[in-house]
Motif scaffolding. Structure first.
Motif, PDB file in Angstrom:
ATOM      1  N   ASP A 143       0.900  -1.129   0.076  1.00  0.00           N
ATOM      2  CA  ASP A 143      -0.084   0.192   0.008  1.00  0.00           C
ATOM      3  C   ASP A 143       0.829   1.119  -0.160  1.00  0.00           C
ATOM      4  N   TYR A 144       1.936   1.200   0.878  1.00  0.00           N
ATOM      5  CA  TYR A 144       2.864   2.430   0.758  1.00  0.00           C
ATOM      6  C   TYR A 144       3.624   2.652  -0.572  1.00  0.00           C
ATOM      7  N   LEU A 145       3.893   1.386  -1.290  1.00  0.00           N
ATOM      8  CA  LEU A 145       4.374   1.894  -2.586  1.00  0.00           C
ATOM      9  C   LEU A 145       3.464   2.596  -3.578  1.00  0.00           C
ATOM     10  N   ARG A 146       2.005   2.615  -3.212  1.00  0.00           N
ATOM     11  CA  ARG A 146       1.214   3.412  -4.053  1.00  0.00           C
ATOM     12  C   ARG A 146       1.128   4.675  -3.610  1.00  0.00           C
ATOM     13  N   THR A 147       1.587   5.189  -2.462  1.00  0.00           N
ATOM     14  CA  THR A 147       1.288   6.536  -2.020  1.00  0.00           C
ATOM     15  C   THR A 147       2.058   7.584  -2.895  1.00  0.00           C
ATOM     16  N   PRO A 148       1.848   8.831  -2.674  1.00  0.00           N
ATOM     17  CA  PRO A 148       2.529   9.911  -3.397  1.00  0.00           C
ATOM     18  C   PRO A 148       3.948  10.045  -3.114  1.00  0.00           C
ATOM     19  N   ALA A 149       4.322   9.644  -1.729  1.00  0.00           N
ATOM     20  CA  ALA A 149       5.583   9.692  -1.168  1.00  0.00           C
ATOM     21  C   ALA A 149       6.630   8.837  -2.058  1.00  0.00           C
ATOM     22  N   ALA A 150       6.091   7.529  -2.230  1.00  0.00           N
ATOM     23  CA  ALA A 150       6.983   6.512  -2.881  1.00  0.00           C
ATOM     24  C   ALA A 150       6.931   6.888  -4.416  1.00  0.00           C
ATOM     25  N   GLY A 151       5.925   7.319  -4.927  1.00  0.00           N
ATOM     26  CA  GLY A 151       5.770   7.641  -6.149  1.00  0.00           C
ATOM     27  C   GLY A 151       6.851   8.829  -6.650  1.00  0.00           C
ATOM     28  N   ALA A 152       6.922   9.793  -5.613  1.00  0.00           N
ATOM     29  CA  ALA A 152       8.038  10.884  -5.857  1.00  0.00           C
ATOM     30  C   ALA A 152       9.438  10.270  -6.072  1.00  0.00           C
ATOM     31  N   VAL A 153       9.748   9.308  -5.550  1.00  0.00           N
ATOM     32  CA  VAL A 153      11.252   8.625  -5.471  1.00  0.00           C
ATOM     33  C   VAL A 153      11.186   8.029  -6.909  1.00  0.00           C
ATOM     34  N   LEU A 154      10.158   7.299  -7.306  1.00  0.00           N
ATOM     35  CA  LEU A 154      10.213   6.488  -8.395  1.00  0.00           C
ATOM     36  C   LEU A 154      10.383   7.621  -9.690  1.00  0.00           C
ATOM     37  N   GLU A 155       9.597   8.448  -9.583  1.00  0.00           N
ATOM     38  CA  GLU A 155       9.557   9.533 -10.761  1.00  0.00           C
ATOM     39  C   GLU A 155      10.792  10.272 -11.018  1.00  0.00           C
ATOM     40  N   ALA A 156      11.360  10.423  -9.671  1.00  0.00           N
ATOM     41  CA  ALA A 156      12.671  11.231  -9.691  1.00  0.00           C
ATOM     42  C   ALA A 156      13.697  10.401 -10.670  1.00  0.00           C
ATOM     43  N   VAL A 157      13.779   9.256 -10.827  1.00  0.00           N
ATOM     44  CA  VAL A 157      14.819   8.529 -11.694  1.00  0.00           C
ATOM     45  C   VAL A 157      14.172   8.231 -13.120  1.00  0.00           C
ATOM     46  N   GLY A 158      12.729   8.619 -13.387  1.00  0.00           N
ATOM     47  CA  GLY A 158      12.118   8.350 -14.755  1.00  0.00           C
ATOM     48  C   GLY A 158      11.093   7.184 -14.484  1.00  0.00           C
ATOM     49  N   PHE A 159      10.704   6.486 -13.483  1.00  0.00           N
ATOM     50  CA  PHE A 159       9.606   5.602 -13.498  1.00  0.00           C
ATOM     51  C   PHE A 159       8.346   6.367 -13.605  1.00  0.00           C
ATOM     52  N   THR A 160       7.302   5.690 -14.236  1.00  0.00           N
ATOM     53  CA  THR A 160       5.984   6.051 -14.153  1.00  0.00           C
ATOM     54  C   THR A 160       5.086   5.626 -13.298  1.00  0.00           C
ATOM     55  N   PRO A 161       4.875   5.830 -12.115  1.00  0.00           N
ATOM     56  CA  PRO A 161       4.070   4.971 -10.997  1.00  0.00           C
ATOM     57  C   PRO A 161       2.587   4.749 -11.740  1.00  0.00           C
ATOM     58  N   LEU A 162       2.028   3.636 -11.532  1.00  0.00           N
ATOM     59  CA  LEU A 162       0.729   3.243 -12.044  1.00  0.00           C
ATOM     60  C   LEU A 162      -0.208   2.870 -11.044  1.00  0.00           C
ATOM     61  N   GLY A 163       0.393   2.729  -9.849  1.00  0.00           N
ATOM     62  CA  GLY A 163      -0.486   2.115  -8.753  1.00  0.00           C
ATOM     63  C   GLY A 163      -1.440   3.199  -8.174  1.00  0.00           C
TER      64      GLY A 163
END
Length: 277
Positions: free
Chosen positions: A257-277
């Motif tokens: 559930d935490y992996l789908r939060t804005p906080a985790a998403g920001a870390v993912l986006e910082a290197v180029g991932f696109t969060p989908l959760g």
């Protein structure tokens, strides 16, 4: 009498508090694709600061290797794959429902390891053509790579066939009409057992170019000269799920559930991932 009730209430509250912390000290083992190493490590550190009773233990490797380890009985609470194929091979329900138009994603011998209702698509990545510093071979795009490979003028690093990044590369070869076996026989290909090994070959300049994920190129400071389209290799989707044999299913779900939060998403986006959760 009133004092007795106070003692009983105090004892009840004490027991409730103990019960509420029964999961403190829980240890979660997360098997994740090698391309997630930097970002998931950072996310994990953030999560453990917010949840001091939980310890996260990561195992980063190719999705194919991780899948095999799970099949062989390795302790694992959460699996995050760089491809649907490896997850489907552990998820009998999903494998049986795979679209008939994508038979290569099907898993004939899929086993039932995935906990129901926990699987979701976490993020999307991109497949990138990268070159070492200075781009000595002058590779500019996938079209130029095709010509250079056929002429025997470059050395390309790619993932093994059981590694998702290698499977995406094989689709790119098919799109451009390249014969991998012939190229390998001509000595213009080298292989890596996971995306980090391919990235290292490019970073060290032992090859002229490599096909990796855009996020790994970002983390390694490599130059991206082209990015594969969905027509070339399909979408690069990372599914995540909890395992049926998780020793801490509630904690596993909490981390998912935490992996789908804005906080985790920001870390993912910082290197180029696109969060989908």
């Amino acid at each position: 009498m009133e004092r007795g009730w106070i003692l009983i209430l105090t004892l009840a509250l004490s027991l409730t508090a103990c019960g509420g912390s029964k999961n403190s000290g829980a240890e979660l083992t997360v098997f994740a694709a090698a391309s997630l190493q930097e970002t998931l490590t950072e996310i994990g550190e953030n999560y453990q600061r917010e949840h001091p009773g939980v310890t996260l233990v990561f195992n980063f490797d190719s999705s194919g290797t991780l899948k095999t380890q799970i099949e062989e009985g390795a302790d694992c609470d959460i699996f995050i794959s760089a491809g649907q194929k490896q997850m489907n091979q552990l998820d009998a329900a999903a494998a049986s429902a795979v679209n008939a138009d994508a038979p290569e994603e099907n898993a004939e011998d899929s086993l039932d390891f995935i906990a129901s209702n926990t699987r979701f698509n976490l993020l999307e990545n991109k497949v990138a053509l990268v070159v070492p510093e200075g781009n000595p071979a002058g590779i500019q795009n996938f079209g130029g790579l095709k010509a250079a490979l056929e002429a025997g003028d470059v050395l390309l690093a790619m993932g093994n066939e059981d590694v998702p990044v290698g499977q995406y590369t094989q689709k790119i070869f098919a799109y451009f009409g390249l014969d991998e076996a012939a190229l390998n026989a001509a000595g213009v290909l080298t292989y890596g057992s996971n995306v980090k090994e391919v990235t290292t070959q490019v970073s060290e300049g032992t090859v002229d170019c490599g096909i990796i994920y855009g996020t790994d190129a970002f983390s390694a400071g490599l130059t991206v000269v082209d990015t594969a389209t969905a027509k070339m290799c399909g979408q690069v989707i990372y599914p995540a799920a909890a395992l049926k044999n998780s020793k801490s299913p509630e904690e596993a779900q909490a981390f998912l559930d935490y992996l789908r939060t804005p906080a985790a998403g920001a870390v993912l986006e910082a290197v180029g991932f696109t969060p989908l959760g």
